[in-house]
Motif scaffolding. Structure first.
Motif, PDB file in Angstrom:
ATOM      1  N   GLN A  61       0.820  -1.201   0.000  1.00 19.87           N
ATOM      2  CA  GLN A  61       0.000   0.000   0.000  1.00 19.87           C
ATOM      3  C   GLN A  61       0.862   1.262   0.000  1.00 19.87           C
ATOM      4  O   GLN A  61       0.582   2.222  -0.720  1.00 19.87           O
ATOM      5  CB  GLN A  61      -0.945   0.018   1.205  1.00 19.87           C
ATOM      6  N   GLU A  62       1.929   1.276   0.805  1.00 13.53           N
ATOM      7  CA  GLU A  62       2.824   2.442   0.830  1.00 13.53           C
ATOM      8  C   GLU A  62       3.472   2.670  -0.539  1.00 13.53           C
ATOM      9  O   GLU A  62       3.567   3.808  -1.005  1.00 13.53           O
ATOM     10  CB  GLU A  62       3.925   2.255   1.874  1.00 13.53           C
TER      11      GLU A  62
ATOM     12  N   THR B 156       2.309   1.710  -3.443  1.00 17.99           N
ATOM     13  CA  THR B 156       1.251   2.184  -4.325  1.00 17.99           C
ATOM     14  C   THR B 156       0.986   3.669  -4.102  1.00 17.99           C
ATOM     15  O   THR B 156       0.862   4.440  -5.061  1.00 17.99           O
ATOM     16  CB  THR B 156      -0.041   1.371  -4.090  1.00 17.99           C
ATOM     17  N   ASP B 157       0.916   4.094  -2.837  1.00 19.25           N
ATOM     18  CA  ASP B 157       0.675   5.511  -2.523  1.00 19.25           C
ATOM     19  C   ASP B 157       1.793   6.394  -3.058  1.00 19.25           C
ATOM     20  O   ASP B 157       1.528   7.476  -3.605  1.00 19.25           O
ATOM     21  CB  ASP B 157       0.519   5.715  -1.016  1.00 19.25           C
ATOM     22  N   ILE B 158       3.040   5.958  -2.916  1.00 22.31           N
ATOM     23  CA  ILE B 158       4.178   6.729  -3.433  1.00 22.31           C
ATOM     24  C   ILE B 158       4.035   6.892  -4.939  1.00 22.31           C
ATOM     25  O   ILE B 158       4.192   8.002  -5.483  1.00 22.31           O
ATOM     26  CB  ILE B 158       5.518   6.048  -3.079  1.00 22.31           C
TER      27      ILE B 158
ATOM     28  N   ARG C 256       1.317   6.656  -6.791  1.00 24.04           N
ATOM     29  CA  ARG C 256       0.157   7.499  -7.114  1.00 24.04           C
ATOM     30  C   ARG C 256       0.469   8.971  -6.891  1.00 24.04           C
ATOM     31  O   ARG C 256       0.042   9.826  -7.672  1.00 24.04           O
ATOM     32  CB  ARG C 256      -1.050   7.077  -6.280  1.00 24.04           C
ATOM     33  N   ASN C 257       1.212   9.274  -5.814  1.00 26.72           N
ATOM     34  CA  ASN C 257       1.607  10.667  -5.557  1.00 26.72           C
ATOM     35  C   ASN C 257       2.504  11.208  -6.663  1.00 26.72           C
ATOM     36  O   ASN C 257       2.571  12.410  -6.870  1.00 26.72           O
ATOM     37  CB  ASN C 257       2.308  10.796  -4.203  1.00 26.72           C
TER      38      ASN C 257
ATOM     39  N   ARG D 177      -0.634   5.694 -12.230  1.00 26.73           N
ATOM     40  CA  ARG D 177      -1.845   4.945 -11.867  1.00 26.73           C
ATOM     41  C   ARG D 177      -1.492   3.468 -11.797  1.00 26.73           C
ATOM     42  O   ARG D 177      -1.287   2.827 -12.816  1.00 26.73           O
ATOM     43  CB  ARG D 177      -2.935   5.192 -12.893  1.00 26.73           C
TER      44      ARG D 177
ATOM     45  N   THR E  52      -3.208  -1.407  -6.066  1.00 20.08           N
ATOM     46  CA  THR E  52      -2.541  -2.109  -4.976  1.00 20.08           C
ATOM     47  C   THR E  52      -2.385  -3.588  -5.317  1.00 20.08           C
ATOM     48  O   THR E  52      -1.346  -4.195  -5.017  1.00 20.08           O
ATOM     49  CB  THR E  52      -3.330  -1.944  -3.667  1.00 20.08           C
TER      50      THR E  52
END
Length: 158
Positions: free
Chosen positions: A42-43, A45-47, A49-50, A54, A57
């Motif tokens: 998840q982390e 994926t978040d990095i 996405r930021n 696209r 997860t």
């Protein structure tokens, strides 16, 4: 393509000596190489996405599992979560990890492997495996903890 079909394809690719390099895998490898710590799917994926990428997860998780299966990643399980880190040393090794910021360093513990083998032999165990992760506060976080405690003491004494 169903999730089951994707999973079977990914399992076949993981067993292949030269699995196909995909854009998500390249982005994940790049992200992990920039981190000095373990991170969850998840982390990661978040990095991504930021950064405007696209990626789902599930896609990240599948790629991380595949890369771990190929020995490209270190994997630890902590507090019910699976964390991944780019593997620098492909031999068996251990880590020391900061409980606060997550900074991780690969370490070698001279004599540990021999001691484990001797202990297992003495107890008549075979096919022995082990995982050893050491947790503490890195120098930076330890300094911050001491300074924070000092500041709290000063405020209480006023």
């Amino acid at each position: 393509m169903t999730d089951h079909d994707r999973q079977q394809r990914d399992e076949r690719a993981a067993q292949s000596p030269n699995p196909r390099i995909t854009r998500p895998r390249m982005l994940i490898e790049q992200t992990l190489s920039e981190l000095s710590r373990f991170a969850t799917a998840q982390e990661i994926t978040d990095i991504l996405r930021n950064r405007g990428t696209r990626i789902g997860t599930t896609t990240a998780y599948r790629n991380l599992q595949m890369m771990a299966g190929q020995g490209k990643l270190d994997v630890i399980h902590l507090n019910g979560e699976t964390l991944y880190r780019a593997c620098v040393d492909h031999r068996h090794h251990h880590h020391i990890m900061c409980r606060n910021c997550g900074k991780t360093i690969e370490i070698e513990i001279p004599g540990l492997e021999q001691w484990i083998e001797q202990a297992a032999t003495k107890l008549h165990y075979v096919n022995v495996a082990h995982e050893l992760e050491i947790y503490g506060l890195c120098p930076h976080c330890a300094r911050n903890a001491v300074e924070g405690a000092r500041n709290n003491d000063e405020q209480r004494n006023r």
